[in-house]
Write a protein that holds these residues in place. Sequence first.
Motif, PDB file in Angstrom:
ATOM      1  N   ARG A 244       0.817  -1.222   0.000  1.00  0.00           N
ATOM      2  CA  ARG A 244       0.000   0.000   0.000  1.00  0.00           C
ATOM      3  C   ARG A 244       0.856   1.280   0.000  1.00  0.00           C
ATOM      4  O   ARG A 244       0.351   2.356   0.287  1.00  0.00           O
ATOM      5  N   ASP A 245       2.124   1.160  -0.300  1.00  0.00           N
ATOM      6  CA  ASP A 245       3.017   2.328  -0.329  1.00  0.00           C
ATOM      7  C   ASP A 245       3.682   2.397  -1.693  1.00  0.00           C
ATOM      8  O   ASP A 245       4.449   1.504  -2.068  1.00  0.00           O
ATOM      9  N   PHE A 246       3.394   3.471  -2.444  1.00  0.00           N
ATOM     10  CA  PHE A 246       3.825   3.554  -3.837  1.00  0.00           C
ATOM     11  C   PHE A 246       4.704   4.790  -4.068  1.00  0.00           C
ATOM     12  O   PHE A 246       4.807   5.675  -3.220  1.00  0.00           O
ATOM     13  N   ILE A 247       5.305   4.828  -5.273  1.00  0.00           N
ATOM     14  CA  ILE A 247       6.153   5.967  -5.646  1.00  0.00           C
ATOM     15  C   ILE A 247       5.836   6.384  -7.072  1.00  0.00           C
ATOM     16  O   ILE A 247       5.537   5.543  -7.945  1.00  0.00           O
ATOM     17  N   TYR A 248       5.882   7.703  -7.303  1.00  0.00           N
ATOM     18  CA  TYR A 248       5.661   8.275  -8.633  1.00  0.00           C
ATOM     19  C   TYR A 248       6.804   9.241  -8.919  1.00  0.00           C
ATOM     20  O   TYR A 248       7.123  10.113  -8.112  1.00  0.00           O
ATOM     21  N   VAL A 249       7.447   9.088 -10.089  1.00  0.00           N
ATOM     22  CA  VAL A 249       8.591   9.911 -10.466  1.00  0.00           C
ATOM     23  C   VAL A 249       8.260  10.650 -11.753  1.00  0.00           C
ATOM     24  O   VAL A 249       7.867  10.039 -12.757  1.00  0.00           O
ATOM     25  N   THR A 250       8.422  11.961 -11.725  1.00  0.00           N
ATOM     26  CA  THR A 250       8.151  12.757 -12.922  1.00  0.00           C
ATOM     27  C   THR A 250       9.052  13.985 -12.932  1.00  0.00           C
ATOM     28  O   THR A 250       9.462  14.483 -11.882  1.00  0.00           O
ATOM     29  N   THR A 251       9.367  14.478 -14.121  1.00  0.00           N
ATOM     30  CA  THR A 251      10.173  15.703 -14.249  1.00  0.00           C
ATOM     31  C   THR A 251       9.286  16.940 -14.366  1.00  0.00           C
ATOM     32  O   THR A 251       9.793  18.049 -14.519  1.00  0.00           O
ATOM     33  N   GLN A 252       7.985  16.757 -14.263  1.00  0.00           N
ATOM     34  CA  GLN A 252       7.067  17.895 -14.349  1.00  0.00           C
ATOM     35  C   GLN A 252       7.009  18.644 -13.021  1.00  0.00           C
ATOM     36  O   GLN A 252       7.329  18.106 -11.970  1.00  0.00           O
ATOM     37  N   ALA A 253       6.552  19.894 -13.101  1.00  0.00           N
ATOM     38  CA  ALA A 253       6.193  20.654 -11.903  1.00  0.00           C
ATOM     39  C   ALA A 253       4.701  20.435 -11.685  1.00  0.00           C
ATOM     40  O   ALA A 253       3.874  20.795 -12.519  1.00  0.00           O
ATOM     41  N   LEU A 254       4.337  19.813 -10.577  1.00  0.00           N
ATOM     42  CA  LEU A 254       2.955  19.389 -10.357  1.00  0.00           C
ATOM     43  C   LEU A 254       2.132  20.465  -9.645  1.00  0.00           C
ATOM     44  O   LEU A 254       2.613  21.126  -8.722  1.00  0.00           O
ATOM     45  N   SER A 255       0.913  20.573 -10.086  1.00  0.00           N
ATOM     46  CA  SER A 255      -0.021  21.502  -9.449  1.00  0.00           C
ATOM     47  C   SER A 255      -0.904  20.742  -8.462  1.00  0.00           C
ATOM     48  O   SER A 255      -0.929  19.510  -8.438  1.00  0.00           O
ATOM     49  N   TYR A 256      -1.652  21.498  -7.656  1.00  0.00           N
ATOM     50  CA  TYR A 256      -2.541  20.870  -6.683  1.00  0.00           C
ATOM     51  C   TYR A 256      -3.601  20.043  -7.388  1.00  0.00           C
ATOM     52  O   TYR A 256      -3.931  18.928  -6.965  1.00  0.00           O
ATOM     53  N   ASP A 257      -4.161  20.561  -8.489  1.00  0.00           N
ATOM     54  CA  ASP A 257      -5.229  19.842  -9.194  1.00  0.00           C
ATOM     55  C   ASP A 257      -4.729  18.494  -9.710  1.00  0.00           C
ATOM     56  O   ASP A 257      -5.463  17.493  -9.659  1.00  0.00           O
ATOM     57  N   GLN A 258      -3.515  18.482 -10.243  1.00  0.00           N
ATOM     58  CA  GLN A 258      -2.961  17.212 -10.738  1.00  0.00           C
ATOM     59  C   GLN A 258      -2.803  16.209  -9.589  1.00  0.00           C
ATOM     60  O   GLN A 258      -3.146  15.029  -9.726  1.00  0.00           O
ATOM     61  N   LEU A 259      -2.301  16.682  -8.462  1.00  0.00           N
ATOM     62  CA  LEU A 259      -2.096  15.793  -7.319  1.00  0.00           C
ATOM     63  C   LEU A 259      -3.431  15.341  -6.724  1.00  0.00           C
ATOM     64  O   LEU A 259      -3.548  14.220  -6.219  1.00  0.00           O
ATOM     65  N   LYS A 260      -4.457  16.182  -6.801  1.00  0.00           N
ATOM     66  CA  LYS A 260      -5.778  15.804  -6.286  1.00  0.00           C
ATOM     67  C   LYS A 260      -6.355  14.656  -7.089  1.00  0.00           C
ATOM     68  O   LYS A 260      -6.965  13.718  -6.525  1.00  0.00           O
ATOM     69  N   VAL A 261      -6.155  14.657  -8.405  1.00  0.00           N
ATOM     70  CA  VAL A 261      -6.635  13.555  -9.249  1.00  0.00           C
ATOM     71  C   VAL A 261      -5.943  12.247  -8.846  1.00  0.00           C
ATOM     72  O   VAL A 261      -6.579  11.198  -8.712  1.00  0.00           O
TER      73      VAL A 261
ATOM     74  N   HIS B  54      -4.578  11.578  -5.970  1.00  0.00           N
ATOM     75  CA  HIS B  54      -5.027  11.248  -4.616  1.00  0.00           C
ATOM     76  C   HIS B  54      -6.340  10.487  -4.637  1.00  0.00           C
ATOM     77  O   HIS B  54      -6.544   9.519  -3.890  1.00  0.00           O
ATOM     78  N   ASP B  55      -7.273  10.930  -5.494  1.00  0.00           N
ATOM     79  CA  ASP B  55      -8.574  10.265  -5.560  1.00  0.00           C
ATOM     80  C   ASP B  55      -8.440   8.836  -6.067  1.00  0.00           C
ATOM     81  O   ASP B  55      -9.156   7.930  -5.617  1.00  0.00           O
ATOM     82  N   GLU B  56      -7.518   8.612  -7.034  1.00  0.00           N
ATOM     83  CA  GLU B  56      -7.297   7.253  -7.529  1.00  0.00           C
ATOM     84  C   GLU B  56      -6.580   6.389  -6.488  1.00  0.00           C
ATOM     85  O   GLU B  56      -6.803   5.183  -6.391  1.00  0.00           O
ATOM     86  N   LEU B  57      -5.702   7.013  -5.718  1.00  0.00           N
ATOM     87  CA  LEU B  57      -4.900   6.292  -4.736  1.00  0.00           C
ATOM     88  C   LEU B  57      -5.762   5.682  -3.645  1.00  0.00           C
ATOM     89  O   LEU B  57      -5.558   4.518  -3.252  1.00  0.00           O
ATOM     90  N   GLY B  58      -6.735   6.429  -3.160  1.00  0.00           N
ATOM     91  CA  GLY B  58      -7.582   5.941  -2.080  1.00  0.00           C
ATOM     92  C   GLY B  58      -7.011   6.304  -0.724  1.00  0.00           C
ATOM     93  O   GLY B  58      -5.817   6.594  -0.576  1.00  0.00           O
ATOM     94  N   ALA B  59      -7.858   6.248   0.288  1.00  0.00           N
ATOM     95  CA  ALA B  59      -7.482   6.703   1.622  1.00  0.00           C
ATOM     96  C   ALA B  59      -6.568   5.729   2.355  1.00  0.00           C
ATOM     97  O   ALA B  59      -5.886   6.110   3.315  1.00  0.00           O
ATOM     98  N   GLU B  60      -6.526   4.465   1.934  1.00  0.00           N
ATOM     99  CA  GLU B  60      -5.764   3.444   2.659  1.00  0.00           C
ATOM    100  C   GLU B  60      -4.312   3.322   2.185  1.00  0.00           C
ATOM    101  O   GLU B  60      -3.521   2.631   2.820  1.00  0.00           O
ATOM    102  N   ALA B  61      -3.987   3.946   1.081  1.00  0.00           N
ATOM    103  CA  ALA B  61      -2.634   3.817   0.521  1.00  0.00           C
ATOM    104  C   ALA B  61      -1.865   5.122   0.692  1.00  0.00           C
ATOM    105  O   ALA B  61      -2.443   6.181   0.958  1.00  0.00           O
ATOM    106  N   THR B  62      -0.545   5.039   0.535  1.00  0.00           N
ATOM    107  CA  THR B  62       0.313   6.229   0.602  1.00  0.00           C
ATOM    108  C   THR B  62       1.147   6.314  -0.672  1.00  0.00           C
ATOM    109  O   THR B  62       1.434   5.298  -1.319  1.00  0.00           O
ATOM    110  N   LEU B  63       1.558   7.522  -1.013  1.00  0.00           N
ATOM    111  CA  LEU B  63       2.305   7.753  -2.249  1.00  0.00           C
ATOM    112  C   LEU B  63       3.405   8.769  -1.997  1.00  0.00           C
ATOM    113  O   LEU B  63       3.173   9.829  -1.396  1.00  0.00           O
ATOM    114  N   THR B  64       4.611   8.451  -2.443  1.00  0.00           N
ATOM    115  CA  THR B  64       5.713   9.413  -2.456  1.00  0.00           C
ATOM    116  C   THR B  64       5.873   9.904  -3.888  1.00  0.00           C
ATOM    117  O   THR B  64       6.082   9.102  -4.808  1.00  0.00           O
TER     118      THR B  64
END
Length: 348
Positions: A263-280, A282-292
Amino acid sequence: MWIDSDLFYAITHAKQRGAVKSKAEEFAIKNSYRVFETKTLQKPSPYLKNKIEESKALSCPIKIIREGRSNLYLYKGRQIYFLKNSIGSVDGVEGAILPISTIWNDIPTNNLQKEGGVSFPSGKKPEYLLRRVINMITQKGDLVLDSFAGSGTTGAVAHKMGRRWIMIELGDHCHTHIIPRLKKVIDGEDPGGITKAANWQGGGGFRYFKLAPSMILEDRWGHPVINPEYNAAMLAEAMCGHMGFTYAPSEAQFWNHGHSTERDFIYVTTQALSYDQLKVIHDELGAEATLTVCCKAYRKALKSLPNITIKKIPQAVLDRCEWGRDDYSLNVEALQRQPVDNTGEEVT
């Protein structure tokens, strides 16, 4: 005065044996400037060859003065070695002094061209030499490191002797010399070197790793930036390794490049991320998982997305690297040990 070679040898070795000197030995030591033996002169120059022939016809020694070198004496075509050159004083007692012996001069260093099945002119060490060194300081199962592998002699010998090994090489020798040589050792197709002495029949294996280019470079202002040689997949895999995640990119979720737990994942990107992108995400990730999320830049802290942690890539890497260490420690993955038979030997 001439003294035969047997007595000369006895005198020069008396000190080493701790033997009591005979009357003849005492006399010879006292008159060492007149006592000598003769030996064949090795590789004489044309000039010395003429002098050798000249001395054969004379009944007394010939003294040859050589500029910048010690004088040479010839007698009956042979070079004179005076006993006085082997006499010295130790703790006030005069006697024969010998140079410290060596344990290496019995190992031949010629005819190595074909050893190991690879050519390495003027740089290849004899397998028997490495065998002696490894025998002196290791036991079976110990790890032997050679950071300048060259033609791979250290690894080949360590392998035949039942040691584990690590070799490092900067040039193309890894492909042209080391890998072909070690494959022959493993396949039992290397008959040379210490194979017979070690009763080597083949077996075992090795892993080969190629060091990637540095992931972080400095820009012209001295700031750490991502090396342009890295593509997206290389960057994601490298960051997984740095952050302690297993690289396992998902085909269904673009933001899932790897995991540390279920339940602990990682995402790597060279983009500069906005809140809206991270919110999308987050919704796919679900409340039980974590993401770096490792990204090039981000705009603000995400207090409303507590299960997502944001890290800027260069700083994340710099934090994980062991800068300033002076022991060059390597975090090497532990290899699985082979099963052992009833003799205690590893089964390959």
